[in-house]
Scaffold this motif. Structure first.
Motif, PDB file in Angstrom:
ATOM      1  N   UNK A 189       0.890  -1.238  -0.069  1.00  0.00           N
ATOM      2  CA  UNK A 189      -0.009   0.097   0.006  1.00  0.00           C
ATOM      3  C   UNK A 189       1.045   1.212  -0.013  1.00  0.00           C
ATOM      4  N   UNK A 190       0.600   2.264  -0.756  1.00  0.00           N
ATOM      5  CA  UNK A 190       1.453   3.407  -1.033  1.00  0.00           C
ATOM      6  C   UNK A 190       1.069   4.780  -0.330  1.00  0.00           C
ATOM      7  N   UNK A 191       1.695   5.273   0.345  1.00  0.00           N
ATOM      8  CA  UNK A 191       1.220   6.716   0.938  1.00  0.00           C
ATOM      9  C   UNK A 191       2.370   7.615   0.842  1.00  0.00           C
ATOM     10  N   UNK A 192       2.076   8.822   0.531  1.00  0.00           N
ATOM     11  CA  UNK A 192       2.937   9.926   0.295  1.00  0.00           C
ATOM     12  C   UNK A 192       2.625  11.372   0.341  1.00  0.00           C
ATOM     13  N   UNK A 193       3.205  12.311   0.698  1.00  0.00           N
ATOM     14  CA  UNK A 193       2.684  13.684   0.846  1.00  0.00           C
ATOM     15  C   UNK A 193       2.221  14.173  -0.904  1.00  0.00           C
ATOM     16  N   UNK A 194       1.340  14.942  -0.722  1.00  0.00           N
ATOM     17  CA  UNK A 194       0.715  15.379  -1.971  1.00  0.00           C
ATOM     18  C   UNK A 194       1.583  16.334  -2.570  1.00  0.00           C
ATOM     19  N   UNK A 195       1.665  16.280  -3.788  1.00  0.00           N
ATOM     20  CA  UNK A 195       2.445  17.388  -4.727  1.00  0.00           C
ATOM     21  C   UNK A 195       3.893  17.145  -5.057  1.00  0.00           C
ATOM     22  N   UNK A 196       4.506  17.441  -6.062  1.00  0.00           N
ATOM     23  CA  UNK A 196       5.986  17.139  -6.214  1.00  0.00           C
ATOM     24  C   UNK A 196       6.338  15.785  -6.565  1.00  0.00           C
ATOM     25  N   UNK A 197       7.383  15.343  -6.583  1.00  0.00           N
ATOM     26  CA  UNK A 197       8.139  14.318  -7.281  1.00  0.00           C
ATOM     27  C   UNK A 197       7.454  13.020  -6.363  1.00  0.00           C
TER      28      UNK A 197
END
Length: 582
Positions: A189-197
């Motif tokens: 399951x993938x999580x990341x901050x929104x925006x950018x690379x």
């Protein structure tokens, strides 16, 4: 212990060298490689070990030796240039048979080119097998890997970079992460901050996993899968710049020594890497005393410490002593190596006052840039290299909640007086000023090019770059990345991570993404990937998190490349020069 084991990259190489068949070292073969793949092989196997697998000769793919009676094992990247070289080699029958291995998945267009090119020359039957090995990464530690992709931070932050150039970099990173997941045989399951690379990579990786989901056979423990957290270096820029006093980061930072100087048998490195440097000298002394005690014990058991020696009665002890010699010798080699390293570190620490840099930088981050100006300027005029002073000044700049123009000008003057190139300092100052510019122009039709670039590249996450102490160190000095990972693995609502993007490649497309702040269940395994360069400070922090947290049991840390403070600041300087901020 990790639920997901590396299947050992060397095992993959051994299997490849044996033509992807049951082991048969007696067969003779030649190894053909490109510059990228020979680095992977060299880190995993020495030449003598490859010879044991029947590899009699090795050649770069750019050479053209004609050895028609042997099998050729190719290990190269799936590029158009390499495919054309392979077509030429097969068509001219340089070798008897061709076993083609690619470091990552070969694109369909190149596979079609390979087929049509060899079919046209009537030589396609010489190709025995085409295999994707998914090995475009380097395992540096048990829970640390690098994609070995240089200068990604510069490439992604270059204002002059075109959309196509950014897309190519993103695709390359996605392919590298995919290789890791394919090796581990997991769909996270993938999580990341929104925006950018980070978001761009997460979205592209999600699609790639969906397209190749049949490659994965894992079921997970009780339905559990790992959590993959993707961050951009600007999420916590200071960690890559600060001076550090723990052994593993200190060795990398001060001596420039990376994983190549230790191996899996170096128990001292793995056990003491995360410790503060003052503890290292004590541990070396402890290990040395233990070694001497064990040597004395062996001598006493075999009669080495007395004039009389009963050959018959001591035969068993003698055999035990002989058997223990390799282990004792290895221990002594490790002790001597780390004694030399610690001695070199101590010399640098004293000459450059690195302990003072570490302490003052930590204080600044905790206090939001609060430092007496006379104290700050004395550091810039005191011991340390030009790079030490520049890093200290940048840490001061990053730690500030608001910029005091007169104080910053005084710092700049001190840097110039020390003959320090301020390009990196000017770049960070510009990035911090973007926070104000970005907010002021949010509802304005008139935007400068640099603000347009920042919004395009980072979107909402531009605030993270300049957030000061909030995203750098909490009161307990836990890194922002570690705090975010802890919140994400616990699956609880959290102000810092509520807005993070969530992607599940195994879910239906309609329900695969969103800003759901609560993921059902707890994650026992996590993979944390840092885009734009990582470091041993973050690696140690995440391993400490895994040891103290009840939920997550193992954390793997991955990076586009491992950077020490000097290397990252050099990339910041290059960006400053590109922006004309010398």
């Amino acid at each position: 212990m990790s639920e997901y084991y590396w299947p050992c990259d060397s095992e993959c190489v051994i299997r490849m060298l044996n033509l992807n068949q049951p082991l048969d070292p007696s067969s003779f073969k030649v190894l053909i490689y490109d510059d990228f793949c020979i680095k992977i092989i060299d880190r995993l196997m020495q030449v003598k070990d490859r010879q044991k697998q029947g590899v009699t000769l090795e050649f770069p793919i750019i050479t053209k030796p004609n050895i028609p009676d042997v099998a050729a094992v190719y290990f190269v990247q799936p590029t158009e240039t390499n495919i054309q070289r392979i077509i030429s080699d097969v068509s001219t029958s340089l070798y008897d048979t061709f076993h083609l291995n690619f470091s990552s998945s070969i694109p369909r267009t190149l596979l079609e080119d390979l087929a049509s090119g060899t079919l046209h020359s009537g030589s396609i039957e010489r190709i025995v097998k085409v295999q994707d090995q998914y090995l475009e990464f380097d395992t540096l530690e048990d829970n640390l890997f690098s994609l070995g992709q240089d200068s990604v931070y510069v490439q992604l932050n270059d204002p002059s970079a075109t959309d196509r150039e950014i897309e190519e970099i993103i695709e390359k990173i996605v392919n590298g992460i995919f290789c890791v997941l394919a090796t581990l045989n997991v769909v996270p399951v993938i999580r990341c901050p929104r925006g950018g690379p980070a978001e761009m990579i997460a979205s592209s990786l999600d699609q790639k996993l969906r397209d190749m989901i049949n490659l994965f056979t894992e079921q997970g423990r009780g339905g559990q899968r790992p959590l993959l957290c993707i961050f951009d270096r600007n999420f916590e820029l200071s960690v890559g710049i600060q001076h550090e006093f723990r052994y593993m980061p200190l060795v990398h930072d001060v001596l420039g020594l990376k994983k190549t100087f230790v191996d899996s048998s170096d128990t001292f490195w793995s056990a003491n890497g995360p410790h503060e440097f003052p503890q290292i000298a004590l541990e070396i002394e402890t290990q040395l005393n233990k070694y001497k005690k064990d040597v004395d014990e062996v001598n006493n058991r075999t009669g080495g410490g007395s004039e009389e020696f009963d050959l018959i009665g001591n035969t068993k002890h003698l055999m035990n002593a002989v058997n223990s010699l390799p282990e004792l010798t290895k221990r002594k080699e490790i002790i001597d190596k780390h004694t030399n390293i610690a001695t070199a570190l101590l010399r640098e620490i004293k000459e450059r006052s690195l302990d003072a840099y570490t302490e003052k930088e930590s204080d600044m981050m905790i206090r939001g840039g609060s430092i007496d100006m006379s104290d700050l300027l004395s550091v810039l005029k005191g011991n340390g290299t030009k790079m030490d002073k520049l890093r200290f000044a940048i840490m001061y700049l990053i730690s500030l909640e608001t910029i005091n123009q007169s104080e910053v000008e005084a710092v700049e003057a001190a840097l110039r007086e020390a003959e320090v190139d301020t390009s990196a300092f000017q770049y960070v100052k510009k990035i911090k000023s973007l926070n104000v510019s970005f907010a002021a122009s949010a509802n304005s039709e008139s935007r400068s090019n640099i603000v347009d670039w920042a919004e395009k590249l980072y979107g909402q996450s531009i605030n993270v770059v300049t957030a000061g102490v909030k995203n750098l160190l909490s009161s307990d000095q836990q890194l922002a990345v570690a705090r975010a990972v802890e919140a994400l693995t616990e699956g609880k609502q959290n102000a810092e991570t509520d807005s993070y993007l969530m992607l599940d490649p195994r879910a239906s497309k309609s329900g695969a993404s969103g800003s759901s702040s609560h993921v059902k269940g707890l994650f026992r395994e996590a993979i944390v990937f840092m885009v734009g360069g990582g470091n041993y400070i973050e690696y140690n922090s995440l391993q400490e998190l895994a040891q103290r947290q009840e939920t997550v049991k193992n954390i793997i840390y991955g990076v586009t490349e491992i950077l020490n403070g000097t290397e990252l600041v050099e990339q910041l300087a290059l960006l400053g020069q590109k922006m004309g901020l010398n």
